[in-house]
Design a protein around this motif. Structure first.
Motif, PDB file in Angstrom:
ATOM      1  N   LEU A 100      75.451  -6.463  34.522  1.00  0.00           N
ATOM      2  CA  LEU A 100      76.734  -5.936  34.979  1.00  0.00           C
ATOM      3  C   LEU A 100      76.751  -4.420  34.874  1.00  0.00           C
ATOM      4  O   LEU A 100      77.275  -3.730  35.763  1.00  0.00           O
ATOM      5  N   ASP A 101      76.160  -3.880  33.833  1.00  0.00           N
ATOM      6  CA  ASP A 101      76.053  -2.427  33.692  1.00  0.00           C
ATOM      7  C   ASP A 101      75.314  -1.837  34.894  1.00  0.00           C
ATOM      8  O   ASP A 101      75.737  -0.835  35.481  1.00  0.00           O
ATOM      9  N   ALA A 102      74.215  -2.491  35.291  1.00  0.00           N
ATOM     10  CA  ALA A 102      73.432  -2.007  36.435  1.00  0.00           C
ATOM     11  C   ALA A 102      74.219  -2.138  37.736  1.00  0.00           C
ATOM     12  O   ALA A 102      74.131  -1.275  38.622  1.00  0.00           O
ATOM     13  N   ILE A 103      74.984  -3.206  37.893  1.00  0.00           N
ATOM     14  CA  ILE A 103      75.776  -3.399  39.112  1.00  0.00           C
ATOM     15  C   ILE A 103      76.854  -2.330  39.223  1.00  0.00           C
ATOM     16  O   ILE A 103      77.065  -1.741  40.285  1.00  0.00           O
ATOM     17  N   TRP A 104      77.548  -2.060  38.132  1.00  0.00           N
ATOM     18  CA  TRP A 104      78.585  -1.027  38.163  1.00  0.00           C
ATOM     19  C   TRP A 104      77.993   0.356  38.440  1.00  0.00           C
ATOM     20  O   TRP A 104      78.681   1.226  38.967  1.00  0.00           O
ATOM     21  N   ALA A 105      76.718   0.543  38.109  1.00  0.00           N
ATOM     22  CA  ALA A 105      76.067   1.843  38.315  1.00  0.00           C
ATOM     23  C   ALA A 105      75.299   1.914  39.627  1.00  0.00           C
ATOM     24  O   ALA A 105      74.706   2.957  39.936  1.00  0.00           O
ATOM     25  N   ALA A 106      75.285   0.835  40.413  1.00  0.00           N
ATOM     26  CA  ALA A 106      74.450   0.784  41.620  1.00  0.00           C
ATOM     27  C   ALA A 106      74.827   1.878  42.609  1.00  0.00           C
ATOM     28  O   ALA A 106      76.001   2.029  42.961  1.00  0.00           O
ATOM     29  N   PRO A 107      73.851   2.654  43.080  1.00  0.00           N
ATOM     30  CA  PRO A 107      74.149   3.702  44.053  1.00  0.00           C
ATOM     31  C   PRO A 107      74.406   3.101  45.433  1.00  0.00           C
ATOM     32  O   PRO A 107      73.845   2.061  45.793  1.00  0.00           O
ATOM     33  N   ALA A 108      75.272   3.744  46.200  1.00  0.00           N
ATOM     34  CA  ALA A 108      75.527   3.288  47.560  1.00  0.00           C
ATOM     35  C   ALA A 108      74.263   3.434  48.396  1.00  0.00           C
ATOM     36  O   ALA A 108      73.473   4.349  48.204  1.00  0.00           O
ATOM     37  N   GLY A 109      74.068   2.483  49.310  1.00  0.00           N
ATOM     38  CA  GLY A 109      72.886   2.509  50.167  1.00  0.00           C
ATOM     39  C   GLY A 109      72.079   1.233  50.036  1.00  0.00           C
ATOM     40  O   GLY A 109      72.344   0.394  49.162  1.00  0.00           O
ATOM     41  N   PRO A 110      71.079   1.061  50.901  1.00  0.00           N
ATOM     42  CA  PRO A 110      70.310  -0.187  50.935  1.00  0.00           C
ATOM     43  C   PRO A 110      69.616  -0.536  49.622  1.00  0.00           C
ATOM     44  O   PRO A 110      69.601  -1.699  49.221  1.00  0.00           O
ATOM     45  N   ALA A 111      69.023   0.454  48.944  1.00  0.00           N
ATOM     46  CA  ALA A 111      68.308   0.155  47.700  1.00  0.00           C
ATOM     47  C   ALA A 111      69.267  -0.362  46.637  1.00  0.00           C
ATOM     48  O   ALA A 111      68.989  -1.354  45.946  1.00  0.00           O
ATOM     49  N   GLY A 112      70.417   0.294  46.489  1.00  0.00           N
ATOM     50  CA  GLY A 112      71.400  -0.157  45.517  1.00  0.00           C
ATOM     51  C   GLY A 112      71.971  -1.514  45.870  1.00  0.00           C
ATOM     52  O   GLY A 112      72.188  -2.358  44.993  1.00  0.00           O
ATOM     53  N   ALA A 113      72.195  -1.737  47.162  1.00  0.00           N
ATOM     54  CA  ALA A 113      72.734  -3.025  47.604  1.00  0.00           C
ATOM     55  C   ALA A 113      71.745  -4.153  47.345  1.00  0.00           C
ATOM     56  O   ALA A 113      72.114  -5.231  46.882  1.00  0.00           O
ATOM     57  N   ARG A 114      70.484  -3.906  47.624  1.00  0.00           N
ATOM     58  CA  ARG A 114      69.458  -4.939  47.414  1.00  0.00           C
ATOM     59  C   ARG A 114      69.332  -5.291  45.937  1.00  0.00           C
ATOM     60  O   ARG A 114      69.253  -6.473  45.567  1.00  0.00           O
ATOM     61  N   ASP A 115      69.322  -4.271  45.093  1.00  0.00           N
ATOM     62  CA  ASP A 115      69.210  -4.518  43.660  1.00  0.00           C
ATOM     63  C   ASP A 115      70.422  -5.296  43.154  1.00  0.00           C
ATOM     64  O   ASP A 115      70.285  -6.234  42.362  1.00  0.00           O
ATOM     65  N   MET A 116      71.614  -4.933  43.632  1.00  0.00           N
ATOM     66  CA  MET A 116      72.827  -5.601  43.177  1.00  0.00           C
ATOM     67  C   MET A 116      72.832  -7.069  43.583  1.00  0.00           C
ATOM     68  O   MET A 116      73.090  -7.943  42.757  1.00  0.00           O
ATOM     69  N   ILE A 117      72.547  -7.365  44.838  1.00  0.00           N
ATOM     70  CA  ILE A 117      72.550  -8.753  45.294  1.00  0.00           C
ATOM     71  C   ILE A 117      71.498  -9.561  44.548  1.00  0.00           C
ATOM     72  O   ILE A 117      71.719 -10.728  44.201  1.00  0.00           O
ATOM     73  N   SER A 118      70.364  -8.953  44.262  1.00  0.00           N
ATOM     74  CA  SER A 118      69.301  -9.647  43.525  1.00  0.00           C
ATOM     75  C   SER A 118      69.750 -10.045  42.128  1.00  0.00           C
ATOM     76  O   SER A 118      69.292 -11.052  41.579  1.00  0.00           O
ATOM     77  N   ARG A 119      70.624  -9.253  41.540  1.00  0.00           N
ATOM     78  CA  ARG A 119      71.150  -9.585  40.214  1.00  0.00           C
ATOM     79  C   ARG A 119      72.257 -10.635  40.289  1.00  0.00           C
ATOM     80  O   ARG A 119      72.469 -11.400  39.341  1.00  0.00           O
ATOM     81  N   LEU A 120      72.970 -10.682  41.416  1.00  0.00           N
ATOM     82  CA  LEU A 120      74.094 -11.599  41.555  1.00  0.00           C
ATOM     83  C   LEU A 120      73.666 -13.043  41.793  1.00  0.00           C
ATOM     84  O   LEU A 120      74.330 -13.970  41.334  1.00  0.00           O
ATOM     85  N   VAL A 121      72.582 -13.254  42.534  1.00  0.00           N
ATOM     86  CA  VAL A 121      72.194 -14.605  42.938  1.00  0.00           C
ATOM     87  C   VAL A 121      70.868 -14.994  42.301  1.00  0.00           C
ATOM     88  O   VAL A 121      70.037 -14.145  41.961  1.00  0.00           O
ATOM     89  N   LEU A 122      70.663 -16.297  42.176  1.00  0.00           N
ATOM     90  CA  LEU A 122      69.411 -16.805  41.605  1.00  0.00           C
ATOM     91  C   LEU A 122      68.319 -16.905  42.659  1.00  0.00           C
ATOM     92  O   LEU A 122      67.177 -16.533  42.403  1.00  0.00           O
ATOM     93  N   ASP A 123      68.666 -17.401  43.847  1.00  0.00           N
ATOM     94  CA  ASP A 123      67.692 -17.659  44.904  1.00  0.00           C
ATOM     95  C   ASP A 123      67.411 -16.381  45.691  1.00  0.00           C
ATOM     96  O   ASP A 123      68.304 -15.861  46.370  1.00  0.00           O
ATOM     97  N   PRO A 124      66.182 -15.854  45.647  1.00  0.00           N
ATOM     98  CA  PRO A 124      65.876 -14.622  46.385  1.00  0.00           C
ATOM     99  C   PRO A 124      66.022 -14.767  47.891  1.00  0.00           C
ATOM    100  O   PRO A 124      66.155 -13.762  48.603  1.00  0.00           O
TER     101      PRO A 124
END
Length: 281
Positions: free
Chosen positions: A145-169
């Motif tokens: 959650l700390d990483a999600i709240w700190a995620a930078p706007a843009g594709p890299a931040g979005a990809r990292d955030m979604i990867s943390r939210l869901v189990l299935d890649p």
């Protein structure tokens, strides 16, 4: 959806609550259900709940606002605290829309708001569904959650955030990443003010006291993913079982932080069954 269902769709609109605008999506017919989204950057009410509302809109009237600081809803001037701000705004919205009785469904941060609202408005709130919820006393800020709240706007931040939210890649698709990146950029300025470091204080702000939880009269359904890393089962849902008077917990295996996305059919069945209990209002 059938043509009858389509006729129940209302275009998103802005409702004034205590002098401040709230952007809200409404869908369906029947008893009112307030749908409260989570706290990830780029999250909106319609983005979080449209699919669920469309599937169940023949039975309920879903109200899904952008909470303050998200989407098209600004942070009201002079707001103090996060949980208090979102709880007061949710209550004020349902008052403004004329709903005297309603259920509340909240995801993650929205779950904490849903529980706080049930404690604040015991005569209005009929049911609570808290999904991957925050709010348990003493629950720590998880690294994810700390990483999600700190995620930078843009594709890299979005990809990292979604990867943390869901189990299935497989759910981390290019279209999902692009849509989230666009939403993150659109809400970047407002979101920056919500959870600045040190972020543990904001997780603490989203916890409820044992006394508050014990005072909730409405029946509560907790829905949680067994593999949730953002709000882990052991520190988020399980402790709530000791504090809520009328509570049940459903754990979904092979599921991360977003049951509505990862197991949509199971989630809708749970929601429909629980909200259908004792429909007196």
């Amino acid at each position: 959806m059938s043509p009858a269902d389509l006729s129940a769709v209302a275009a998103p609109r802005t409702v004034t609550v205590d002098g401040s605008p709230v952007h809200v999506m409404e869908h369906g017919t029947g008893p009112a259900v307030l749908m409260l989204h989570g706290s990830g950057p780029g999250t909106t009410g319609s983005g979080a709940w449209t699919t669920t509302a469309q599937a169940l809109g023949a039975s309920w009237r879903f109200v899904a606002p952008d909470q303050a600081g998200f989407g098209l809803t600004p942070i009201p001037a002079g707001s103090a605290g996060r949980l208090r701000m979102w709880t007061e705004q949710a209550a004020g919205l349902m008052d403004a829309l004329g709903h005297e009785h309603y259920a509340v469904v909240g995801h993650s941060m929205g779950g904490a708001v849903a529980l706080a609202l049930a404690a604040e408005r015991p005569e209005q709130v009929t049911h609570v569904v808290a999904v991957a919820t925050m709010g348990a006393p003493g629950a720590p800020l998880s690294p994810d959650l700390d990483a999600i709240w700190a995620a930078p706007a843009g594709p890299a931040g979005a990809r990292d955030m979604i990867s943390r939210l869901v189990l299935d890649p497989a759910l981390v698709t290019e279209s999902a990443v692009a849509a989230r990146a666009e939403a993150m950029r659109a809400g970047e300025a407002a979101f920056a003010s919500l959870f600045p470091p040190p972020r543990a204080r904001w997780a603490e702000d989203l916890t409820l006291s044992a006394r508050t939880l014990a005072g909730i009269r409405a029946p509560v359904l907790l829905v949680h993913g067994a593999q949730d890393r953002v709000t882990p089962l052991s520190t988020s849902a399980l402790p709530l079982l000791d504090h809520l008077a009328d509570v049940r917990l459903h754990v979904l295996g092979r599921c991360g932080h977003v049951p509505a996305l990862e197991h949509p059919h199971d989630f809708r069945r749970l929601l429909s069954c629980f909200l259908g209990r004792n429909r007196d209002h």
